[in-house]
Write a protein that holds these residues in place. Structure first.
Motif, PDB file in Angstrom:
ATOM      1  N   ASP A 178      51.245  56.037 -69.074  1.00 42.25           N
ATOM      2  CA  ASP A 178      51.750  54.683 -69.234  1.00 42.25           C
ATOM      3  C   ASP A 178      50.739  53.689 -68.670  1.00 42.25           C
ATOM      4  O   ASP A 178      50.390  53.771 -67.490  1.00 42.25           O
ATOM      5  N   PRO A 179      50.262  52.746 -69.484  1.00 35.88           N
ATOM      6  CA  PRO A 179      49.295  51.756 -68.981  1.00 35.88           C
ATOM      7  C   PRO A 179      49.816  50.939 -67.804  1.00 35.88           C
ATOM      8  O   PRO A 179      49.017  50.332 -67.080  1.00 35.88           O
ATOM      9  N   ALA A 180      51.131  50.918 -67.614  1.00 29.34           N
ATOM     10  CA  ALA A 180      51.696  50.155 -66.504  1.00 29.34           C
ATOM     11  C   ALA A 180      51.649  50.921 -65.186  1.00 29.34           C
ATOM     12  O   ALA A 180      51.871  50.342 -64.117  1.00 29.34           O
ATOM     13  N   ASP A 181      51.369  52.222 -65.240  1.00 26.20           N
ATOM     14  CA  ASP A 181      51.321  53.035 -64.023  1.00 26.20           C
ATOM     15  C   ASP A 181      50.009  52.827 -63.275  1.00 26.20           C
ATOM     16  O   ASP A 181      49.004  52.397 -63.866  1.00 26.20           O
ATOM     17  N   PRO A 182      49.978  53.138 -61.971  1.00 24.71           N
ATOM     18  CA  PRO A 182      48.736  52.996 -61.199  1.00 24.71           C
ATOM     19  C   PRO A 182      47.623  53.838 -61.822  1.00 24.71           C
ATOM     20  O   PRO A 182      47.826  55.015 -62.132  1.00 24.71           O
TER      21      PRO A 182
END
Length: 297
Positions: free
Chosen positions: A18-22
């Protein structure tokens, strides 16, 4: 997989999760492509809530091959370094660290956890020292500080690394040659089945095989010299991981690296050599994930 323009070159990369994850940026070692980061290892980090980005270093895989004015004569560069003479190189580890940071720029990622293996560990160290605002944490695996006294390979391992396949134009013979190399430098406590090792190496060779680039990368390592003074500038949370059975970059190199980075933690894995064997991957995933989570708090 995709390609971006960064630091004046084209860099092939793959983003997983997920691009939103660190984000965790994985930096591979000498002559090895992004696919050398095992899929199961990458998926393990994704499953633990991280976005994983792996890429081909310059002069490797599908990234830009550097045009050098002169043919890199590896043995002369190694001899010059051994005699304490200056070594000229088309580029240095600092330039390769600039590639890694440039990739983050292209992907609009302000900061990332940076994980490097072998030469990739050296590149990650340089990135953490010179671009501290971009590095959330550093994990240096089976790498060194550039201190030659702590990094002397066993003769058989060095010979394997520098050896050439009998026919570099025959992919099957190249794969067999590399199977032999990893048979020497791999993990005695975590042996990889020959068929699996052959499958992984064949995937790489058929994707790209560029020994001239590997030679230039090795000269970059030699020309960059001792980094112990640079390591003292690293202030980000650092984990140093090393195999106790590494014949190519001995465990003392890992201890030496950790000694020169303030607050660094050292994890020595018994039976681990100079590879990412399937048996050791779960240990690495847990250690890296825990380190990255702790660095975020």
């Amino acid at each position: 997989m995709a390609a971006v323009q960064a630091n004046g070159i084209t860099i092939e990369y793959e983003s997983l999760g997920d691009p939103a994850d660190p984000p965790i940026l994985l930096v591979m070692g000498l002559g090895m492509q992004l696919v050398a980061w095992p899929d199961a290892f990458c998926q393990g980090l994704v499953d633990r809530g991280f976005r994983v980005i792996r890429f081909d270093n310059r002069d490797c895989g599908l990234s830009t091959k550097i045009r050098a004015n002169k043919r890199t004569i590896l043995i002369l560069s190694l001899a010059a370094a051994w005699l304490g003479l200056p070594v000229r190189a088309p580029y240095l580890l600092e330039d390769m660290a600039g590639d890694a940071v440039g990739l983050l720029d292209a992907l609009e990622i302000p900061q990332a956890h940076v994980v490097g293996v072998s030469m990739g560990g050296m590149i990650a160290q340089v990135a953490a020292a010179l671009h501290p605002q971009r590095v959330l944490s550093l994990t240096s695996i089976m790498s060194s500080s550039g201190n030659r006294k702590a990094s002397r390979a066993k003769p058989k391992a060095l010979q394997a690394l520098l050896s050439k396949p009998p026919d570099p134009n025959d992919p099957d013979r190249v794969v067999e040659h590399l199977v032999g190399v990893f048979g020497v430098i791999g993990s005695p406590g975590f042996p990889t089945e020959r068929a699996e090792l052959k499958r992984m190496l064949a995937r790489s060779v058929r994707r790209s095989y560029f020994p001239a680039g590997t030679a230039r990368q090795l000269v970059a390592i030699v020309a960059s010299g001792d980094r112990r003074a640079l390591l003292k500038r690293i202030a980000v949370p650092t984990l140093v991981i090393h195999g106790a059975a590494d014949p190519l970059v001995p465990v003392e190199a890992g201890r030496d690296t950790a000694r020169h980075i303030a607050g660094a933690k050292l994890l020595v894995i018994e039976g681990m050599g100079h590879d990412l064997a399937p048996g050791v991957q779960p240990l690495l995933v847990e250690a890296i994930a825990s380190h990255c989570r702790a660095a975020a708090h």
